[in-house]
Motif scaffolding. Structure first.
Motif, PDB file in Angstrom:
ATOM      1  N   ARG A 185       0.834  -1.206   0.000  1.00  0.00           N
ATOM      2  CA  ARG A 185       0.000   0.000   0.000  1.00  0.00           C
ATOM      3  C   ARG A 185       0.870   1.258   0.000  1.00  0.00           C
ATOM      4  O   ARG A 185       0.555   2.259  -0.641  1.00  0.00           O
ATOM      5  CB  ARG A 185      -0.919   0.005   1.222  1.00  0.00           C
TER       6      ARG A 185
ATOM      7  N   CYS B 101       1.962   1.884  -3.437  1.00  0.00           N
ATOM      8  CA  CYS B 101       0.857   2.438  -4.222  1.00  0.00           C
ATOM      9  C   CYS B 101       0.666   3.923  -3.935  1.00  0.00           C
ATOM     10  O   CYS B 101       0.427   4.724  -4.847  1.00  0.00           O
ATOM     11  CB  CYS B 101      -0.439   1.682  -3.924  1.00  0.00           C
TER      12      CYS B 101
ATOM     13  N   ASP C  97      -5.824  -2.108  -5.168  1.00  0.00           N
ATOM     14  CA  ASP C  97      -6.815  -1.236  -4.543  1.00  0.00           C
ATOM     15  C   ASP C  97      -8.195  -1.872  -4.510  1.00  0.00           C
ATOM     16  O   ASP C  97      -8.940  -1.740  -3.534  1.00  0.00           O
ATOM     17  CB  ASP C  97      -6.900   0.097  -5.287  1.00  0.00           C
TER      18      ASP C  97
ATOM     19  N   THR D 234      -9.520  -2.196  -0.781  1.00  0.00           N
ATOM     20  CA  THR D 234     -10.395  -1.079  -0.451  1.00  0.00           C
ATOM     21  C   THR D 234     -11.719  -1.611   0.073  1.00  0.00           C
ATOM     22  O   THR D 234     -12.366  -2.424  -0.560  1.00  0.00           O
ATOM     23  CB  THR D 234     -10.663  -0.203  -1.683  1.00  0.00           C
TER      24      THR D 234
ATOM     25  N   LEU E   5      -3.665   6.990   1.556  1.00  0.00           N
ATOM     26  CA  LEU E   5      -4.290   6.228   0.474  1.00  0.00           C
ATOM     27  C   LEU E   5      -5.749   5.921   0.793  1.00  0.00           C
ATOM     28  O   LEU E   5      -6.644   6.122  -0.035  1.00  0.00           O
ATOM     29  CB  LEU E   5      -3.504   4.940   0.245  1.00  0.00           C
TER      30      LEU E   5
ATOM     31  N   GLU F 279      -9.219   7.247  -1.097  1.00  0.00           N
ATOM     32  CA  GLU F 279     -10.211   6.295  -1.624  1.00  0.00           C
ATOM     33  C   GLU F 279     -11.608   6.604  -1.109  1.00  0.00           C
ATOM     34  O   GLU F 279     -12.600   6.373  -1.807  1.00  0.00           O
ATOM     35  CB  GLU F 279      -9.817   4.882  -1.236  1.00  0.00           C
TER      36      GLU F 279
END
Length: 332
Positions: free
Chosen positions: A192, A195, A259, A263, A324, A328
């Motif tokens: 993560r 990312c 993701d 997520t 992150l 999102e």
């Protein structure tokens, strides 16, 4: 690295030898971020460069702070003469080691053959060093398929500075990992983190291939896919690299974005207070807590308490992970 320390008889430390061999393979390297490649304190790397320059093994290449290694024959000769002067009573033990000259010439030759062909490496230390070299000098893109089930803390600590440096310089990173790796909290958090810095990570339920491709012209694969202990192949032959790229593209197209797997909706009723939202924005904007606390007009202790609350509410393992997740969910 193979036979690392074999120049110790001539007065070089292990670090100095590694640096000299590096410049044989990579002449004209800038010294700006070289300490990251060697995972050494900047001052230790600087001391090694100064000694090698003083010995005549490294020579300045102009005003751009690049260095070039002396020819192995000259380098070994300089060190031998110096050592003989210091240890005259050991004259019989300190002689010009021809095997060392040939070994160094072999490394120099490996660099000159970079235009094509396949190189086989069997020494695991040498393979790790080559991977670090290729990542350090990547300019456009790094592609990888890595079927590990978890990364050790040592793996993560080793990879983090080079991965971050590549992403900061605009190098694209695309990687496919096994879905099982997400079961390990430290591995999932690091993926993560990558990312959040701009890397693209995809996940496949079951992959066995192990592939690394740098700038679409150099590929590294196991010599024996069923036994990675048998070494690796470094391929620069255009046709072979093209086939490896096609394999990567096929695996990439069939994999799922990280993701989409990780997520999830915020916990029921989970929200941030107005101050926590300001702290969240500050976390994403400033590098130091002291600056964030000063900008918001609160104490450092209070600021850090809010940071801990934000991480807990988001279910994040670290600040990059929190940023992150917040993006999102539309919180920032």
């Amino acid at each position: 690295m193979k036979n690392e320390g074999s120049m110790g008889l001539l007065g070089l430390t292990a670090m100095e030898e590694r640096v000299y061999r590096h410049f044989l393979r990579n002449p004209g390297t800038s010294t700006d971020d070289l300490h990251l490649l060697f995972h050494a304190p900047r001052q230790d790397l600087r001391a090694a460069l100064d000694r090698l320059t003083g010995f005549g093994l490294l020579r300045a290449g102009g005003q751009d702070r690049t260095l070039t290694a002396a020819d192995p024959e000259i380098a070994v000769g300089l060190l031998t003469d110096r050592r003989l002067s210091e240890l005259h009573h050991e004259l019989q033990q300190v002689t010009r080691p021809r095997h060392l000259v040939e070994e160094l010439r072999a490394e120099q030759g490996a660099r000159s053959a970079a235009g094509g062909g396949v190189e086989r490496m069997t020494d695991l230390g040498q393979i790790r060093d080559r991977i670090d070299d290729l990542a350090f000098f990547a300019r456009e893109e790094i592609l990888s398929v890595e079927p590990y089930e978890a990364l050790t803390p040592e793996n993560i600590e080793h990879a983090r500075p080079l991965d971050s440096r590549c992403l900061r310089r605009g190098v694209r990173i695309r990687s496919v990992v096994r879905e099982k790796a997400l079961s390990d909290p430290a591995t999932a958090a690091y993926l993560r983190e990558l990312c959040a810095q701009g890397a693209r990570i995809r996940v496949a339920p079951d992959i066995a291939e192990r592939v690394l491709v740098y700038d679409r012209h150099t590929a590294l694969v196991p010599a024996d896919p069923t036994d990675t202990a048998r070494g690796a192949l470094v391929a620069r032959e255009p046709g072979l690299v093209a086939s490896i790229l096609a394999l990567f593209d096929k695996i990439w197209d069939q994999a799922t974005d990280l993701d989409r797997l990780l997520t999830g909706p915020a916990p029921d009723g989970a929200t941030l207070s107005p101050m926590e939202r300001e702290v969240l924005k500050s976390m994403c904007r400033v590098a130091k807590d002291e600056i964030g606390a000063r900008e918001l007009g609160i104490s450092l202790r209070t600021y850090r308490r809010h940071v801990a609350d934000v991480l807990r509410t988001l279910g994040a393992g670290n600040r990059a992970h929190a940023a992150l997740l917040a993006r999102e969910r539309g919180w920032i």
